[in-house]
Design an enzyme around this catalytic site. Structure first.
Site, PDB file in Angstrom:
ATOM      1  N   GLU A   1      -1.627   0.901  -6.105  1.00  0.00           N
ATOM      2  CA  GLU A   1      -1.132  -0.095  -5.431  1.00  0.00           C
ATOM      3  C   GLU A   1       0.444  -0.763  -6.072  1.00  0.00           C
ATOM      4  OE1 GLU A   1      -2.057  -4.044  -3.136  1.00  0.00           O
ATOM      5  OE2 GLU A   1      -3.555  -2.271  -2.948  1.00  0.00           O
TER       6      GLU A   1
ATOM      7  N   LYS B   1      -8.994   2.127   3.500  1.00  0.00           N
ATOM      8  CA  LYS B   1      -8.466   0.663   3.566  1.00  0.00           C
ATOM      9  C   LYS B   1      -7.481   0.492   4.576  1.00  0.00           C
ATOM     10  CE  LYS B   1      -6.970   1.387  -0.719  1.00  0.00           C
ATOM     11  NZ  LYS B   1      -6.263   1.370  -2.202  1.00  0.00           N
TER      12      LYS B   1
ATOM     13  N   LYS C   1       0.795  -1.158   0.141  1.00  0.00           N
ATOM     14  CA  LYS C   1      -0.026  -0.110  -0.036  1.00  0.00           C
ATOM     15  C   LYS C   1       1.132   1.176   0.105  1.00  0.00           C
ATOM     16  CE  LYS C   1      -4.120  -1.958   0.462  1.00  0.00           C
ATOM     17  NZ  LYS C   1      -3.539  -3.323   0.252  1.00  0.00           N
TER      18      LYS C   1
ATOM     19  N   ARG D   1      -9.679  -6.038 -13.495  1.00  0.00           N
ATOM     20  CA  ARG D   1     -10.624  -6.343 -12.501  1.00  0.00           C
ATOM     21  C   ARG D   1     -11.802  -5.692 -12.284  1.00  0.00           C
ATOM     22  NH1 ARG D   1      -5.826  -7.369  -9.613  1.00  0.00           N
ATOM     23  NH2 ARG D   1      -5.591  -5.314  -9.456  1.00  0.00           N
TER      24      ARG D   1
ATOM     25  N   ARG E   1     -15.228  -3.005  -5.118  1.00  0.00           N
ATOM     26  CA  ARG E   1     -14.106  -3.555  -5.405  1.00  0.00           C
ATOM     27  C   ARG E   1     -13.789  -4.555  -6.548  1.00  0.00           C
ATOM     28  NH1 ARG E   1     -14.138  -6.948   0.084  1.00  0.00           N
ATOM     29  NH2 ARG E   1     -16.208  -7.390  -0.693  1.00  0.00           N
TER      30      ARG E   1
ATOM     31  N   ASP F   1      -1.187  -1.851  -9.945  1.00  0.00           N
ATOM     32  CA  ASP F   1      -2.851  -1.714  -9.690  1.00  0.00           C
ATOM     33  C   ASP F   1      -2.929  -0.258 -10.395  1.00  0.00           C
ATOM     34  OD1 ASP F   1      -2.916  -4.353  -9.054  1.00  0.00           O
ATOM     35  OD2 ASP F   1      -3.631  -3.888  -7.162  1.00  0.00           O
TER      36      ASP F   1
ATOM     37  N   ASN G   1       2.257  -4.094  -6.240  1.00  0.00           N
ATOM     38  CA  ASN G   1       2.360  -5.431  -5.573  1.00  0.00           C
ATOM     39  C   ASN G   1       3.729  -6.064  -5.759  1.00  0.00           C
ATOM     40  OD1 ASN G   1      -0.547  -6.356  -4.760  1.00  0.00           O
ATOM     41  ND2 ASN G   1      -0.657  -5.042  -6.658  1.00  0.00           N
TER      42      ASN G   1
ATOM     43  N   ARG H   1      -4.439  -4.757 -13.627  1.00  0.00           N
ATOM     44  CA  ARG H   1      -3.228  -5.191 -13.288  1.00  0.00           C
ATOM     45  C   ARG H   1      -2.149  -5.114 -14.140  1.00  0.00           C
ATOM     46  NH1 ARG H   1      -1.414  -8.796  -9.095  1.00  0.00           N
ATOM     47  NH2 ARG H   1      -2.328  -7.158  -7.904  1.00  0.00           N
TER      48      ARG H   1
END
Length: 332
Positions: A285, A164, A129, A229, A237, A277, A287, A214
């Site tokens: 984000e 979040k 994050k 997504r 979400r 993301d 990852n 992604r």
């Protein structure tokens, strides 16, 4: 080459979509030797090197949703981590204390001579994050705080926000508060545990309706297809774990721009594979623990993500050995 995967238990893999399985399958196809262990099976004792209780595995060729065993093994053996050509840290989040301790054991294995990817120090330095804070030019208005008063002021300014937890995964614990501010106080109390835990608050990005993209970046270069997504029904979400629909898309110029800045910088820090993301024009984000979506992108577009990854892995191993590499056609 001899590869050690540090991952969740093999019997928990959903091989029809698991990216670690896709890596293993491609590496096996090339004749590399596969071993698997779990963070709990790493150990060190004074006077020795970091060891692992690991399984030598051979893939059976089973694919898809079959319940047949997808690997065979002769049983666990105690092995020295540094004796592998590469160690792939693919344990899924959460990044909890045990994950943190495992990265320290793997850092010590690096002192023994191990090549660990992604770099355990880089995993610690890039919480998924908070890693976006290094790149403010790409992110939405964002607040990181424990203060309920700061959150209220942020909401008063931006009116439609997302809250979040910093240690969440798969969309867990994400809340949206719109202009009416309904339940803002109770949501903050839940997430920050009465001021004891730090949370992230961001201005809501309405382009989430078109998907949370992604963007996979391998050795500093973006894969030319992303996976959007897309939230379903009334859900905010897009995470696949939260019921989002995964649709492959061609990478956009904006996504390529973001990846072009972040990818090379993080690759130099030992992050061979990252997942960005992106919602609309906005980075949300970074990852680094075990980025996924290999199989979804390959199945929908024909672009073999696992092949590109193993190409990059082999090149990284050769560089670490001081061997020259032969550059082929750039798959990107």
């Amino acid at each position: 080459m001899k590869l050690l995967f540090v991952a969740d238990p093999l019997d928990s893999f959903k091989i029809y979509k698991d990216s670690t399985f896709a890596m293993m399958r491609e590496a096996s196809r090339r004749g590399h030797t596969l071993w698997a262990t779990r963070p709990v099976d790493l150990s060190w004792q004074r006077g020795g090197r970091v060891q692992a209780r690991a399984l030598p595995i051979v893939l059976t060729g089973v694919e898809g949703h079959s319940h047949e065993a997808w690997y065979t093994t002769t049983g666990p053996e105690t092995v020295v981590v540094a004796e592998f050509d590469a160690v792939l840290m693919r344990k899924d989040p959460p990044f909890d204390s045990e994950y943190f301790y495992a990265t320290h054991l793997l850092t010590h294995a690096e002192r023994d001579g191990a090549l660990v990817l992604n770099s355990p120090a880089a995993l610690r330095d890039h919480p998924e994050k908070l890693a976006i804070l290094e790149f403010p030019q790409f992110i939405a208005p964002t607040l990181v705080t424990r203060s309920a008063a700061d959150v209220r002021a942020f909401h008063a300014e931006h009116r439609d926000i997302i809250l979040k937890p910093l240690d969440g995964m798969g969309g867990a614990g994400i809340f949206r508060v719109t202009d009416n501010g309904m339940n803002l106080g109770s949501i903050v109390e839940t997430l920050n545990v009465g001021g004891a835990q730090t949370i992230m608050v961001q201005k809501f990005v309405p382009e989430i309706a078109d998907g949370d993209k992604r963007v996979l970046v391998i050795d500093g270069k973006a894969v030319p297809h992303t996976l959007a997504r897309i939230p379903q029904g009334s859900e905010v979400r897009g995470n696949l774990a939260a019921g989002g629909l995964g649709v492959a898309r061609e990478i956009t110029p904006r996504e390529r721009e973001i990846a072009g800045v972040i990818g090379p910088k993080l690759a130099k820090r030992g992050l061979l594979l990252i997942g960005l993301d992106v919602i609309g024009e906005t980075l949300t984000e970074i990852n680094v623990t075990s980025p996924t979506c290999f199989q979804e992108i390959t199945d929908q577009t024909g672009f073999d993500v696992a092949k590109v990854f193993v190409d990059a892995l082999e090149a990284t191993i050769n560089r670490a050995r001081g061997n020259p590499t032969t550059e082929g056609q750039d798959p990107f």
